[in-house]
Design a protein around this motif. Structure first.
Motif, PDB file in Angstrom:
ATOM      1  N   ASP A   1       1.238  12.353  -4.359  1.00 18.86           N
ATOM      2  CA  ASP A   1       1.980  12.584  -5.602  1.00 18.86           C
ATOM      3  C   ASP A   1       1.019  12.638  -6.793  1.00 18.86           C
ATOM      4  O   ASP A   1       1.169  13.479  -7.684  1.00 18.86           O
ATOM      5  CB  ASP A   1       3.098  11.551  -5.816  1.00 18.86           C
ATOM      6  CG  ASP A   1       2.675  10.115  -5.551  1.00 18.86           C
ATOM      7  OD1 ASP A   1       1.646   9.889  -4.888  1.00 18.86           O
ATOM      8  OD2 ASP A   1       3.390   9.199  -5.996  1.00 18.86           O
ATOM      9  N   GLY A   2      -0.010  11.800  -6.774  1.00 16.06           N
ATOM     10  CA  GLY A   2      -1.014  11.869  -7.832  1.00 16.06           C
ATOM     11  C   GLY A   2      -1.851  13.135  -7.689  1.00 16.06           C
ATOM     12  O   GLY A   2      -2.062  13.884  -8.657  1.00 16.06           O
TER      13      GLY A   2
ATOM     14  N   LEU B   1       3.301  13.868  -0.288  1.00 12.93           N
ATOM     15  CA  LEU B   1       3.518  12.551   0.299  1.00 12.93           C
ATOM     16  C   LEU B   1       3.679  11.586  -0.873  1.00 12.93           C
ATOM     17  O   LEU B   1       2.712  11.072  -1.425  1.00 12.93           O
ATOM     18  CB  LEU B   1       2.348  12.170   1.221  1.00 12.93           C
ATOM     19  CG  LEU B   1       2.416  12.812   2.624  1.00 12.93           C
ATOM     20  CD1 LEU B   1       2.274  14.328   2.557  1.00 12.93           C
ATOM     21  CD2 LEU B   1       1.343  12.245   3.533  1.00 12.93           C
TER      22      LEU B   1
ATOM     23  N   ASN C   1       4.563   8.493  -2.733  1.00 18.81           N
ATOM     24  CA  ASN C   1       4.705   7.034  -2.617  1.00 18.81           C
ATOM     25  C   ASN C   1       4.732   6.330  -3.968  1.00 18.81           C
ATOM     26  O   ASN C   1       4.709   5.106  -4.033  1.00 18.81           O
ATOM     27  CB  ASN C   1       3.593   6.448  -1.721  1.00 18.81           C
ATOM     28  CG  ASN C   1       2.212   6.746  -2.270  1.00 18.81           C
ATOM     29  OD1 ASN C   1       2.072   7.327  -3.347  1.00 18.81           O
ATOM     30  ND2 ASN C   1       1.183   6.340  -1.540  1.00 18.81           N
TER      31      ASN C   1
ATOM     32  N   ILE D   1       2.548   5.845  -6.160  1.00 17.72           N
ATOM     33  CA  ILE D   1       1.337   5.111  -6.584  1.00 17.72           C
ATOM     34  C   ILE D   1       0.089   5.960  -6.337  1.00 17.72           C
ATOM     35  O   ILE D   1       0.096   6.890  -5.529  1.00 17.72           O
ATOM     36  CB  ILE D   1       1.158   3.762  -5.832  1.00 17.72           C
ATOM     37  CG1 ILE D   1       1.135   3.980  -4.312  1.00 17.72           C
ATOM     38  CG2 ILE D   1       2.234   2.771  -6.226  1.00 17.72           C
ATOM     39  CD1 ILE D   1       0.738   2.741  -3.526  1.00 17.72           C
ATOM     40  N   TYR D   2      -0.959   5.599  -7.043  1.00 15.32           N
ATOM     41  CA  TYR D   2      -2.288   6.098  -6.713  1.00 15.32           C
ATOM     42  C   TYR D   2      -2.785   5.217  -5.560  1.00 15.32           C
ATOM     43  O   TYR D   2      -3.482   4.216  -5.768  1.00 15.32           O
ATOM     44  CB  TYR D   2      -3.218   5.971  -7.918  1.00 15.32           C
ATOM     45  CG  TYR D   2      -2.978   6.981  -9.021  1.00 15.32           C
ATOM     46  CD1 TYR D   2      -3.190   8.335  -8.800  1.00 15.32           C
ATOM     47  CD2 TYR D   2      -2.574   6.577 -10.294  1.00 15.32           C
ATOM     48  CE1 TYR D   2      -2.997   9.276  -9.819  1.00 15.32           C
ATOM     49  CE2 TYR D   2      -2.391   7.506 -11.314  1.00 15.32           C
ATOM     50  CZ  TYR D   2      -2.604   8.853 -11.074  1.00 15.32           C
ATOM     51  OH  TYR D   2      -2.417   9.770 -12.085  1.00 15.32           O
ATOM     52  N   GLY D   3      -2.377   5.603  -4.362  1.00 13.69           N
ATOM     53  CA  GLY D   3      -2.493   4.701  -3.213  1.00 13.69           C
ATOM     54  C   GLY D   3      -3.915   4.263  -2.889  1.00 13.69           C
ATOM     55  O   GLY D   3      -4.146   3.092  -2.573  1.00 13.69           O
TER      56      GLY D   3
ATOM     57  N   MET E   1       2.920   4.940 -10.683  1.00 14.72           N
ATOM     58  CA  MET E   1       3.258   6.197 -11.359  1.00 14.72           C
ATOM     59  C   MET E   1       4.769   6.353 -11.479  1.00 14.72           C
ATOM     60  O   MET E   1       5.494   6.049 -10.536  1.00 14.72           O
ATOM     61  CB  MET E   1       2.730   7.397 -10.547  1.00 14.72           C
ATOM     62  CG  MET E   1       1.312   7.784 -10.838  1.00 14.72           C
ATOM     63  SD  MET E   1       0.839   9.258  -9.905  1.00 14.72           S
ATOM     64  CE  MET E   1       0.651   8.597  -8.276  1.00 14.72           C
TER      65      MET E   1
HETATM   66 MG    MG Z   1       0.462   8.442  -4.029  1.00 16.03          MG
END
Ligand code: MG
Ligand code: TPP
Length: 554
Positions: free
Chosen positions: A435-436, A460, A462, A464-466, A485
Motif C-alpha cells: 500500500d505504501g 497488498l 496492510n 502500514i509501512y510494514g 498509514m
Molecule cells: Mg504496507
C-alpha cells in the motif's frame, strides 16, 4: 539535409533501435518533442505523470529487453525527480539512457533557471554523464552513450542537452546502427582452471545474477548445471535467470533469506558466481562470505573487469560475458547428487508458507498463482515486506520474467509493469505492490490508461509501512512511530483511472477476482485485505514485538 539538434537526436535514436521513450515534457527540450511528432509508430513518446515513474519505466525496459530504456525529462526539477530511476538502473545493472534538458550554454554556470551541474549531480549515480555542447557531436556522443549503457556491466547514462545545442542546425548524418560489441569469451586456460576447481569440490554452488542474459546463454547455463548436477542460487531478485522448475534450482540469495539458502552459501566449498555483482543482500550483508577473502573458493565470472576483485579476492577471476561463458562450459561430474537433492528439497519445502493470520492469506494466493500463471508471465514488484511473496513464493520458468529492483526502491513495480506491458502487450503483466509502495507511483495508472497498458496490479494492503514496522518492533518494540498509514480507497482510486477494481476480502475470493482482473481489457487493480499482524511470512507482528521486548528485558 539540415536538421536541428532535436531532429538529429531523434533520428540517431531511431538508428540505434529505440522504439519507446518515457518522459514528462519540459520547455527545455521542445525541439526533441517536436522531432518526435513525426516518428509515431516508430519511436513513441510515452507521456508519464512523474519523472520518477518515467525513469523507472526506462530502467525496467532496459532490464527486460537488454536494450537501453530511454527516459526524457526536463531540467532541475525533472532531473531530480528522475534520480530514483537512475539509481535503480545502476544497482540493477540495467541499460538506460536519460536525456535531460539543460540551460543554454550562454547561461551556464550562473545558476540559471532550473540549472544543474549534471556531472556533479549524477556523477556517482550513473555509469556515465555527458553534456553535448555542439550539435554535430550528437552522433558520436549518443553512440558512446548507447555503448556504455549496454557494455560490460550495463547501467544508466545521463545525457544533458543545452537548449541552444538542440536548436542549432547541422548537416551531420544520424547514426544508422549501434556499435555491435561481441561479449568477451573466456579463454580455454581459464575454463580448464574453473572446471578443475569445480571438479575438486565437495559442495559446489552456482550463483547467477545480472541482467544481460540472452535466452541461449540461460539455456546453456541450465544445461551445464543439470548435466553437472550442482545446485544453483539466483542472486537477489534475479530469480528469472535460471528455470525454477529445474531440479538444480535451489532459491534466491536475497533479502529475507530462507535458512536453507544461507546454509548453502555458508557450507559451499566452491562458488561459481556468474554475472554477480555481490551487492549487500547476496550474502546477507557479507556475513556468509567474508570480505575480502571468503572461506569458500570463489570463481567469479563477469563481463566487466571492474567487478572482478572489487569486493572479493576470488580464487579465480574470469573476465567474460555471461552468455559466452555459459556456452563454453562443459559438464563437470563430481557426484554431488546428495548435496543437490537436499538443496532442491529444502527449496521446494520453502514454497509452502505457514498459514497467515490475515483475511487474505498470501501463502494461499501465491500457491494458486503458481498453478495458473502463464509460462511467459512478467511479474514486477517494488519494495516492502510484501515483495517476499513474488520473490520467494512464485516460481519462474524459462519464459517468465521478474522485474524487481535490487535498489529496493519503492514504486518501481507499478512503473515497471507499465513498461513491460508496453513492451509485450500480448503477455500477462502482474505487479505486486504494497500500500505504501503503490502510492509512490500510483499516478502512473493514468500513464497506463493513456498508453493502453492493461496491467494487473495487486495491492497488498496492510495499512502500514510494514518493512519499517518490522525493524521498529525489533529495535524499539511497542513504540509505533511514523509507520501507520491512513490510505485512500484504492478501488475508487483505480476506478477513477478507468481500471477494473475490486476489494478482495478473503483468500477464497482471490482466484475468481484474479481471473476477472486478467480478463479486464483495461487492466485491473485488486485491493487485497492483508492484516498488519501477518507482518512477515514466518513471524507475526505480535511475535516480532514480543521478541523485541524480550531482548530489551535481557
Ligand atoms: Mg504496507
Ligand atoms: C523510495 C523509498 N522510500 C523509502 C523506502 C524505505 N522503505 C522500505 S520498505 C518500506 C515500507 C513499504 O511499505 P509497503 O509498501 O506498505 O509494504 P509492506 O512492507 O507494508 O508490505 C519503506 C518505507 C524505500 N525502500 N524506498
Amino acid at each position: 539535409m539540415m536538421r536541428n539538434g532535436g531532429q538529429l537526436l531523434v533520428d540517431c535514436l531511431l538508428g540505434l533501435g529505440a522504439t519507446k521513450a518515457f518522459g514528462v515534457p519540459g520547455e527545455s527540450y521542445l525541439a526533441v518533442l517536436d522531432a518526435l511528432h513525426d516518428t509515431r509508430g516508430r519511436l513513441d513518446y510515452v507521456v508519464c505523470r512523474h519523472e520518477g515513474g518515467a525513469a523507472f519505466m526506462a530502467a525496467a525496459w532496459g532490464k527486460l529487453t537488454g536494450s537501453p530504456g530511454i527516459a526524457m525529462v526536463t531540467r532541475g526539477p525533472g532531473a531530480t525527480n528522475a534520480a530514483i530511476g537512475v539509481h535503480t538502473a545502476m544497482q540493477d545493472s540495467a541499460p538506460m539512457i536519460m536525456f535531460v534538458g539543460q540551460v543554454g550554454t550562454d547561461l551556464r554556470g550562473r545558476e540559471a533557471f532550473q540549472e544543474l551541474d549534471y556531472r556533479a549531480v549524477f556523477g556517482t549515480m550513473a555509469k556515465w554523464v555527458v553534456e553535448v555542447d555542439r550539435v554535430e557531436r550528437l552522433p558520436e556522443l549518443l553512440s558512446r552513450a548507447w555503448t556504455v549503457a549496454v557494455s560490460g556491466r550495463p547501467g544508466p547514462v545521463v545525457v544533458a542537452l543545452p537548449e541552444d545545442m538542440l536548436a542549432a542546425r547541422t548537416d551531420a548524418l544520424p547514426l544508422a546502427s549501434p556499435v555491435a560489441i561481441r561479449e568477451a569469451a573466456p579463454d580455454s586456460d581459464a575454463l580448464i582452471a574453473a572446471q578443475d576447481l569445480l571438479a575438486g569440490a565437495q559442495r559446489p554452488l552456482l550463483l547467477v545474477g545480472g541482467c544481460n542474459w540472452q535466452p541461449a546463454g540461460r539455456a546453456a547455463l541450465l544445461a551445464f548445471a543439470e548435466a553437472s548436477d550442482l545446485p544453483v542460487l539466483a542472486d537477489f531478485r534475479c530469480n528469472d535467470v535460471i528455470d525454477n522448475h529445474s531440479s538444480v534450482y535451489a532459491g534466491e540469495a536475497g533479502v529475507g533469506m530462507p535458512t536453507h539458502v544461507s546454509r548453502l552459501l555458508r557450507e559451499a566449498d566452491v562458488i561459481l558466481a556468474v554475472n554477480t555483482s555481490f551487492g549487500e543482500m547476496t550474502a546477507a550483508a557479507y556475513t556468509l562470505m567474508a570480505v575480502p577473502d571468503p572461506v569458500q573458493r570463489l570463481i567469479h565470472v563477469h563481463g566487466a573487469d571492474s567487478e572482478l576483485g572489487k569486493i572479493y579476492r576470488p580464487a579465480l577471476a574470469i573476465h567474460a560475458g555471461p552468455n559466452r561463458f555459459a556456452a563454453a562450459l562443459r559438464p563437470v561430474r563430481g557426484g554431488w547428487a546428495t548435496w543437490r537433492t537436499r538443496a532442491r528439497a529444502e527449496y521446494l519445502a520453502s514454497l509452502d508458507a505457514l498459514s497467515q493470520p490475515s483475511p487474505v492469506d498470501m501463502g494461499i494466493c501465491t500457491a494458486h498463482l503458481r498453478q495458473i500463471l502463464p509460462p511467459d508471465v512478467i511479474v514486477t514488484n517494488g519494495a516492502g515486506n510484501f515483495a517476499v511473496w513474488p520473490n520467494k513464493f512464485l516460481t519462474y520458468g524459462t519464459k517468465a520474467r521478474l522485474l524487481a529492483p535490487q535498489s529496493g526502491a519503492m514504486g518501481y513495480g507499478v512503473a515497471a509493469a507499465v513498461a513491460a506491458k508496453i513492451a509485450h502487450p500480448e503477455r500477462l503483466v502482474v505487479c505486486f505492490a504494497g500500500d505504501g509502495d503503490f502510492q509512490m507511483t500510483g499516478q502512473e495508472l493514468a500513464t497506463a490508461r493513456q498508453a493502453g497498458a492493461a496491467v494487473v496490479i495487486l495491492i497488498l494492503n496492510n495499512g502500514i509501512y510494514g518493512t519499517i514496522r518490522t525493524h521498529q518492533e525489533r529495535e524499539f518494540p511497542a513504540r509505533v512511530s511514523g509507520t501507520d498509514m491512513v490510505n485512500p480507497d484504492f478501488v475508487l482510486l483505480a476506478q477513477a483511472h478507468g481500471f477494473h477494481a475490486e476489494r478482495v476480502e478473503t483468500s477464497a475470493d482471490f482466484p475468481q477476482a484474479f481471473a476477472r482482473a486478467c480478463a479486464a481489457p483495461v487492466g485491473a487493480v485488486l485491493d487485497l485485505v492483508i492484516s498488519a499482524e501477518a507482518l512477515t511470512p514466518r513471524a507475526s507482528l505480535t511475535q516480532i514485538r514480543a521478541a523485541g521486548l524480550a531482548r530489551q528485558g535481557e
